[in-house]
Structure formats: C-alpha cells, structure tokens
Design an enzyme around this catalytic site. Structure first.
Site, PDB file in Angstrom:
ATOM      1  N   CYS A   1     -20.676  30.064  46.096  1.00 12.21           N
ATOM      2  CA  CYS A   1     -21.323  29.368  44.972  1.00 12.21           C
ATOM      3  C   CYS A   1     -22.753  28.977  45.305  1.00 12.21           C
ATOM      4  CB  CYS A   1     -20.495  28.153  44.600  1.00 12.21           C
ATOM      5  SG  CYS A   1     -18.848  28.656  44.140  1.00 12.21           S
ATOM      6  N   GLU A   2     -23.584  29.977  45.479  1.00 15.89           N
ATOM      7  CA  GLU A   2     -25.015  29.783  45.728  1.00 15.89           C
ATOM      8  C   GLU A   2     -25.701  31.002  45.162  1.00 15.89           C
ATOM      9  OE1 GLU A   2     -26.843  27.730  48.178  1.00 15.89           O
ATOM     10  OE2 GLU A   2     -25.167  26.806  49.257  1.00 15.89           O
TER      11      GLU A   2
END
Ligand code: LLP
Length: 434
Positions: A364-365
């Site tokens: 989640c980046e």
C-alpha cells in the site's frame, strides 16, 4: 524488445526453445516447485565473475574481500569462501554470517562508520584481518577495547579522497559531503597516534568511493591519493603494507558497458608495481548482480480502461498496471533509487500483443513499483523474471506489510537447490510478545 542485447549478454538468464533458463534449468520449473516470489542465482556466474576480477589483479599480491552487504545469503558466502575470497563486513551480524558460511576470519575486513563496542569486541575475539577505521573516536574506542581484551587490533584508515565517482548520490561515498572516511589532512596525525599505540597494529590504508562506477578515472584518482599518503606516512617512519581500493565496479543493468576489469587491473598493476603493497578490493555488485533474477507472477492485470486489456492505448486512457506478487519489500532498488531492472516473460512472447505496463507490487504505497513503462505481452498468471537482482536484492528485503521474505535458490547446471526457504508468518511473529 524490452531488454537490450547488452543486458541479454550480461544476465545469467537465456531463452531456449521459447522458455527462460538459468544455466540448464528452466525457471518455470523452479517457480512451480518453490513458488514465487523467488530469487534464483547462477552458481557458474558467481564463480566466473570472481575469476574475472581475480585474474585482473593476476600478478599483484592481492585478496578479494567480497562485500557481504550485496548478498549475504549463506550459500552465496560459502561459494565465495570456497573460491578463497575474504570478506568485507559492516556489522557483527555480517561477521556471524561469514563464520556460519565457513569463511576465514583472518581474511575479514570490517568497514562501516558506526562500529559498536559489542561489534568491535566480537571482531577482536574472532581475530579478523583488519578494522577499516573511519574516525578518530573509533580509533580510540578500538584501542580501548583491544586493551581490555588483551588483544592487538590490526587497523587501516579509511580515507575519504573527495573524488566524485559519478554515480547515484545515494551510493556515492567518497565525497567530502558523505559521512564516510577520514580526510587526507587529518590522516597523518591519526597514523602517528595509531603507530604509537601498543594496542594497535597499523596495517594499511583503505577507501571506497561509491558503487555502480563505470568510469575508472575516479578510482585511479583515489588510488593516486592513497599512494601519496603511503609515501607521506613512510617519510614519518610508518610503513604500510596493505592498500584497500574498495569496491564499486559497475555492471550492465540496461545498456551500460560492463566495467572493464582487465584495463582497470592493468593500470592498478602498473601503479602498484614494485611497491611491495598487498592490494585488496571489496566488490559486491560485480560478483552477484547479474548472477541473480527475481521470479514473480502476475497476480492481476489492471488495464487503463478498468475491465479488459483489449484495445487499450495506455497513453490515451492512463496507465496499464500489472500487479505482481513481488513488491518493494522484496526488491527495494526501484523504489529507493529509481533503479531500472530488465524484465522478461519466462515464456517468450511475440511482441504483437505487447502494450506498455507499469509492474507494481501489492504493497500500500504508490512508490511500490518494480518497473515502469515496459512494453510486454502479459496475461494474468504469467511468470516474469526481474533481471540483475543478485546484488542488493534479498539483502535489502524487509517484512513491510507483514510480507514473508522470498525463497532463494541456487542453480548449478540442471539442478537447483533451495538455499533459503520462504519465510513463514510464524518466523515473523516469533520475536514478538503480547
Ligand atoms: N565496500 C564498502 C565499504 C561499501 O560501502 C560498499 C557498498 C562496498 C564495498 C561494495 O560496493 P559494490 O562493489 O557492491 O558497489 N544498495 C545500493 C548500493 C549500496 C552500496 C553501499 N556500499 C544499490 O542497491 O545500488
């Protein structure tokens, strides 16, 4: 063609009958047996890269110290130990790995700006070859610890020669603005102090100016400065016996010409002839980068129009994303340095179906990407090989997003061996207390 002929020439991976191999082993076979993501290394290439560098220094008295940080997997260390390599370490942990892999502690040099008391004590008790000292305070600490333990510490000073290696700013280490090494100006005073200290034995001089260096000129510049210092301290009665030129030899990631080790070796040999110094180098990337690939599967295709990969032009409709099962926790170089790694589909594809993809991980980046704007023909479930990942791949991996570290495999001819099993969740949780 997403991969240049130069890279095809440099990587351990080759196509045979439309499928990608490392040595005589099909990569698909490894992925089926071990799962993905998995790092795969060619044992032949590790050995041949070592031989190239070793023969470049042929007639000089020399020792290669493999930079453990590039790939610290025990089986890789063992391979180099069996070839007669010494090791360049930067932590007590790396020293433990060298010992576990059967490396000879008497051929270990200890670099790094922040050696702790525990690490110094461990290295002194183990009897390493040399501490490459990075500051006055460190020299004092090593002397104190040697006295307490009743040892004499072998030392070299790591000089910061203030030369520009012309590489990525994060991996340039020999400029005044970098934290590494001791300035030329203060070196003489430190040599004199060390020479007068009965707890220390002065051996030599060291430097390391950066990584992924393609042009030898800055390396020769640094060499000349070290030689001038050797002469200067000799005039004060201190005879140095060892000169450590560091690592940094560049490799082909895309279309860079490989570092010409023979030409470099010939110049080093010429400049060191008749000096009676033992020369040492600390290569990491040169020995391992192109011996390794990271195998990863396409989990999902997320084309620009949201539903289908048919007839989409990424430039008009946005990006086409291929979501892989490998991520920045497995291979950090693209996220950290915007590094470019070649990517090949393990099943050779015709380019007719190709479109432009960003290969990204599940983390989640937005910075979690492995390769951008690659023209590939992809289907969900495809197996891809991310090239040149044998150096600073697994050793820079992490558990971010509580992902297990990848498995690692060494190929030797038509056989392969799991040298690091895939980490389990139990491994990860076992250090924690509720
Ligand atoms: N010796 C010392 C003291 C070093 O600091 C290094 C690397 C080496 C030797 C080995 O350098 P090599 O031959 O591998 O270039 N993570 C970065 C590279 C960092 C290099 C740090 N020092 C990357 O992935 O490009």
């Amino acid at each position: 063609m997403t991969v240049t002929p130069e890279l095809m020439n440099a990587t351990a991976a080759t196509y045979r009958n439309g499928t990608l191999y490392v040595e005589d082993t099909p990569l698909a076979e490894i992925a089926d047996a071990v799962g993905t993501p998995v790092y795969v290394y060619s044992s032949d290439m590790l050995k041949s890269q070592y031989a190239k560098l070793d023969s470049a220094l042929g007639s000089l008295p020399h020792q290669l110290h493999y930079a453990v940080k590039a790939n610290s997997t025990l089986a890789i260390l063992k391979t180099f130990a069996e070839l007669g390599a010494g090791f360049d370490i930067v932590s007590g942990g790396e020293l433990s790995r060298v010992l576990a892999a059967g490396g000879n502690p008497e051929s270990v040099v200890f670099s790094g700006v922040g050696k702790s008391v525990e690490e110094i004590d461990f290295a002194l008790k183990t009897g390493i070859e040399c501490f490459n000292v990075e500051s006055n305070s460190e020299l004092i600490r090593i002397s104190e610890r040697a006295e307490i333990l009743g040892k004499v510490a072998p030392v070299a000073l790591r000089i910061n020669p203030n030369v520009d290696p012309k590489t990525h700013p994060y991996i340039s280490t020999g400029l005044k603005e970098n934290k590494f090494g001791i300035s030329q100006e203060t070196a003489l005073a430190l040599y004199q102090r060390a020479d007068a200290d009965q707890n220390l034995r002065v051996r030599g001089v060291a430097c390391h100016i950066g990584s992924q260096i393609s042009d030898s000129a800055p390396l020769f510049d640094a060499l000349d400065q070290l030689l001038a210092l050797v002469d200067q301290v000799a005039m004060h009665g201190i005879q140095l016996t060892d000169i450590d030129l560091g690592g940094g030899f560049g490799v082909t990631y895309e279309n860079e010409a490989p570092f010409d080790v023979d030409a470099w070796g010939a110049t080093v040999t010429e400049r060191l002839a008749h000096r009676g110094l033992t020369v040492s180098v600390e290569p990491g990337r040169f020995l391992t980068a192109n011996a390794g690939v990271l195998l990863s599967r396409v989990e999902y295709l997320k084309p620009a129009n949201g539903t289908t990969t048919d007839g989409v032009d990424a430039d008009e409709a946005g990006k086409n994303f291929a979501i892989m099962d490998a991520a920045m926790n497995d291979l950090l170089r693209p996220s950290l340095y915007q590094a470019w790694h070649g990517v090949l589909n393990v099943r050779e594809q015709s380019s007719s179906q190709a479109r432009t993809w960003d290969l990204v991980g599940p983390i989640c980046e937005s910075g979690d990407w492995l390769a951008k704007n690659r023209t590939l023909s992809l289907s969900e479930g495809d197996l891809l090989a991310i090239l040149s990942t044998g150096a600073y791949g697994s050793s820079l991996s992490s558990n971010y997003n509580t992902r297990n570290r990848a498995a690692e495999v060494v190929v030797s001819g038509d056989r392969f061996r799991v040298v690091r099993r895939r980490e389990s969740l139990q491994d990860q949780l076992s250090t924690e207390i509720l």
